[in-house]
Design an enzyme around this catalytic site. Structure first.
Site, short mmCIF file in Angstrom:
data_model
loop_
_atom_site.label_atom_id
_atom_site.label_comp_id
_atom_site.label_asym_id
_atom_site.label_seq_id
_atom_site.Cartn_x
_atom_site.Cartn_y
_atom_site.Cartn_z
N GLU A 76 -93.14 73.66 -80.02
CA GLU A 76 -94.07 74.31 -80.96
C GLU A 76 -94.69 73.31 -81.93
O GLU A 76 -95.69 73.60 -82.57
CB GLU A 76 -93.32 75.40 -81.75
CG GLU A 76 -92.88 76.55 -80.89
CD GLU A 76 -91.86 77.44 -81.60
OE1 GLU A 76 -91.49 77.13 -82.76
OE2 GLU A 76 -91.43 78.43 -80.98
N GLN A 111 -90.63 65.19 -60.42
CA GLN A 111 -90.13 63.93 -59.88
C GLN A 111 -90.27 63.84 -58.36
O GLN A 111 -90.20 62.73 -57.80
CB GLN A 111 -88.67 63.71 -60.29
CG GLN A 111 -87.69 64.68 -59.66
CD GLN A 111 -86.28 64.49 -60.19
OE1 GLN A 111 -85.94 64.97 -61.28
NE2 GLN A 111 -85.44 63.82 -59.43
N CYS A 156 -84.90 61.19 -62.12
CA CYS A 156 -84.71 62.07 -63.29
C CYS A 156 -84.53 61.26 -64.57
O CYS A 156 -85.06 61.61 -65.62
CB CYS A 156 -83.51 62.97 -63.07
SG CYS A 156 -81.99 62.05 -62.75
N ASP A 215 -80.51 55.10 -71.07
CA ASP A 215 -80.29 53.99 -72.00
C ASP A 215 -80.81 52.66 -71.42
O ASP A 215 -81.33 51.81 -72.16
CB ASP A 215 -78.81 53.87 -72.38
CG ASP A 215 -78.39 54.95 -73.38
OD1 ASP A 215 -79.27 55.74 -73.81
OD2 ASP A 215 -77.19 55.02 -73.73
N ASP A 246 -76.84 56.24 -79.39
CA ASP A 246 -75.99 57.17 -78.63
C ASP A 246 -75.38 58.20 -79.58
O ASP A 246 -74.97 57.86 -80.69
CB ASP A 246 -74.87 56.40 -77.92
CG ASP A 246 -75.39 55.58 -76.73
OD1 ASP A 246 -76.41 55.98 -76.14
OD2 ASP A 246 -74.78 54.54 -76.42
N ASP A 270 -74.38 68.04 -65.41
CA ASP A 270 -73.97 68.37 -64.05
C ASP A 270 -74.95 69.42 -63.53
O ASP A 270 -74.91 70.57 -63.95
CB ASP A 270 -72.53 68.91 -64.05
CG ASP A 270 -72.12 69.47 -62.69
OD1 ASP A 270 -72.83 69.23 -61.70
OD2 ASP A 270 -71.07 70.15 -62.63
N HIS A 328 -74.89 72.33 -58.81
CA HIS A 328 -74.52 73.62 -58.21
C HIS A 328 -75.72 74.38 -57.65
O HIS A 328 -76.84 74.24 -58.16
CB HIS A 328 -73.79 74.45 -59.25
CG HIS A 328 -72.59 73.72 -59.80
ND1 HIS A 328 -71.37 73.72 -59.17
CD2 HIS A 328 -72.46 72.91 -60.88
CE1 HIS A 328 -70.53 72.95 -59.85
NE2 HIS A 328 -71.17 72.44 -60.89
N HIS A 359 -77.55 64.31 -63.42
CA HIS A 359 -78.97 64.60 -63.61
C HIS A 359 -79.37 64.32 -65.06
O HIS A 359 -78.64 64.68 -65.98
CB HIS A 359 -79.22 66.07 -63.25
CG HIS A 359 -80.66 66.45 -63.19
ND1 HIS A 359 -81.62 65.66 -62.60
CD2 HIS A 359 -81.31 67.56 -63.64
CE1 HIS A 359 -82.79 66.27 -62.69
NE2 HIS A 359 -82.64 67.42 -63.32
N ASN A 386 -86.82 70.23 -67.64
CA ASN A 386 -86.44 69.61 -66.38
C ASN A 386 -87.66 68.87 -65.80
O ASN A 386 -88.75 68.95 -66.36
CB ASN A 386 -85.93 70.70 -65.42
CG ASN A 386 -85.06 70.13 -64.31
OD1 ASN A 386 -84.92 68.91 -64.16
ND2 ASN A 386 -84.48 71.01 -63.51
#
Ligand SMILES: *[C@@H]1O[C@H](CO)[C@@H](O)[C@H](O)[C@H]1NC(C)=O
Ligand SMILES: *[C@@H]1O[C@H](CO)[C@@H](O)[C@H](O)[C@H]1NC(C)=O
Ligand SMILES: *[C@@H]1O[C@H](CO)[C@@H](O)[C@H](O)[C@H]1NC(C)=O
Length: 333
Positions: free
Chosen positions: A121, A131, A137, A183, A226, A249, A252, A275, A299
């Site tokens: 916003e 990608q 990613c 990084d 970090d 992760d 799935h 990812h 994503n």
């Protein structure tokens, strides 16, 4: 001779069809044309079988959603003919490393952190990118975080080049389409003293030679920070800094076919991360309780996936899917 051959082939197809559930025929043809799939005869059979298995899994999940068992729905998408193993190989390019090298995030003290934040916003976030079939990613996560920090500094939002990162940051430890770390990308930009714009160095979804041109550099960083591995620290960083690069992760099938709602996967790991994505905010649905809170995550699988390319991920539920495990952002002057 020709007639006989034709007859045999027709018989072949006629015999092949009943293996599949015919109620899915029209959807399968529609899916194939939408996603421009052309298979050889043998491949088509088993691709259809994989697709149909995915369709059934999606229907089952959405039925359970209607009965209140899940807080999110699934839908068929571009990953429809991929097994979960193939999906993992194609899209997940984050190479997790336990050892982190950035400066540590100094949590701001005495600060009232808002209950919801959405940097989209405020103009910090470029449109969702794709990608493709390349494990890049990490480059999208890194470019997204730097796009936000550059906007914060200059007031101008410029889309940055992932291909520049893919082609040129091997010395820092990245492996192009075979994976990398955000990084390492921030470190490359510092070493290289710049990053080109998306426009001048467009995305190709494949490895190439470095074509960086300093005259087209539109962003820069001085290193990276970090964030401690706690959702509270990540929340403070998102609230005070802007969009943050995170790993998760995403392995799935519930994530492969995520459609909308707050993603919560009982099998999700907070340590095995594969990812890279971008946290652009957080919030809650209805009343503010742990079960209703989410991270807003950008994503890099195009705007057709999930909620126009975004996913809401459960927040304050034991670092779900590891969003707080490897979060960082680039520092700019
Ligand atoms: C085909 O799929 C539909 C929809 O999932 C299901 O209701 C039906 O039972 C299936 N038929 C067979 C023969 O498996
Ligand atoms: C990036 O920062 C370095 C170090 O301050 C500087 O030498 C370089 O010119 C900067 N690059 C751009 C594109 O502004
Ligand atoms: C979790 O993982 C186990 C073992 O791999 C599997 O049997 C089970 O179906 C998974 N549960 C969900 C909800 O995906």
């Amino acid at each position: 001779m020709n007639l006989l051959l034709l007859a045999t082939l027709c018989l072949g197809t006629a015999l092949a069809i009943p293996k599949f559930n015919q109620t899915f025929d029209a959807q399968w043809h529609h899916w194939k044309s939408k996603h421009r799939r052309l298979y050889g005869t043998n491949e088509e059979e088993w691709r259809r079988a994989v697709w149909e298995k995915n369709m059934k899994m999606i229907e089952l999940h959405n039925g359970e959603y209607s009965n209140g068992k899940h807080g999110f729905t699934l839908e068929m998408n571009a990953f429809g003919d991929m097994t979960n193993e193939e999906f993992r190989q194609v899209v997940n390019g984050y190479k997790h490393q336990r050892h982190r090298k950035g400066k540590m995030f100094q949590e701001p003290l005495m600060l009232k952190i808002p209950k919801s934040v959405d940097w989209r916003e405020k103009g910090y976030v470029t449109p969702v990118k794709n990608q493709g079939q390349c494990g890049s990613c990490w480059a999208f996560s890194a470019s997204g975080a730097l796009e936000g920090q550059m906007f914060r500094n200059t007031g101008v939002l410029i889309s940055l080049s992932e291909q520049n990162l893919i082609d040129c940051s091997r010395a820092e430890g990245n492996q192009g389409c075979n994976g990398g770390l955000m990084d390492y990308a921030f470190q490359y930009i510092k070493n290289n003293k710049g990053l080109d714009s998306e426009e001048s160095y467009p995305y190709e979804a494949k490895d190439g030679t470095c074509k960086y041109r300093a005259e087209f550099a539109v962003a820069n960083d001085t290193g990276f920070v970090d964030i401690p591995q706690l959702e509270k620290a990540l929340m403070k960083a998102v609230a005070t800094v802007g969009p943050i690069a995170v790993a998760m992760d995403a392995s799935h099938s519930s994530f492969q076919f995520y459609s909308k709602g707050i993603y919560f996967e009982p099998n999700c790991s907070s340590k095995d991360l594969d990812h890279g994505v971008l946290v652009v905010g957080y919030g809650y649905e209805g009343t503010d309780s742990n079960k209703n809170r989410y991270w807003i995550v950008k994503n890099s699988w195009g705007p057709e996936w999930g909620m126009e390319g975004y996913v809401l991920i459960a927040k304050d539920r034991d670092n779900h899917c590891g969003l707080a495990t490897a979060a960082s952002y680039p520092t700019v002057n």
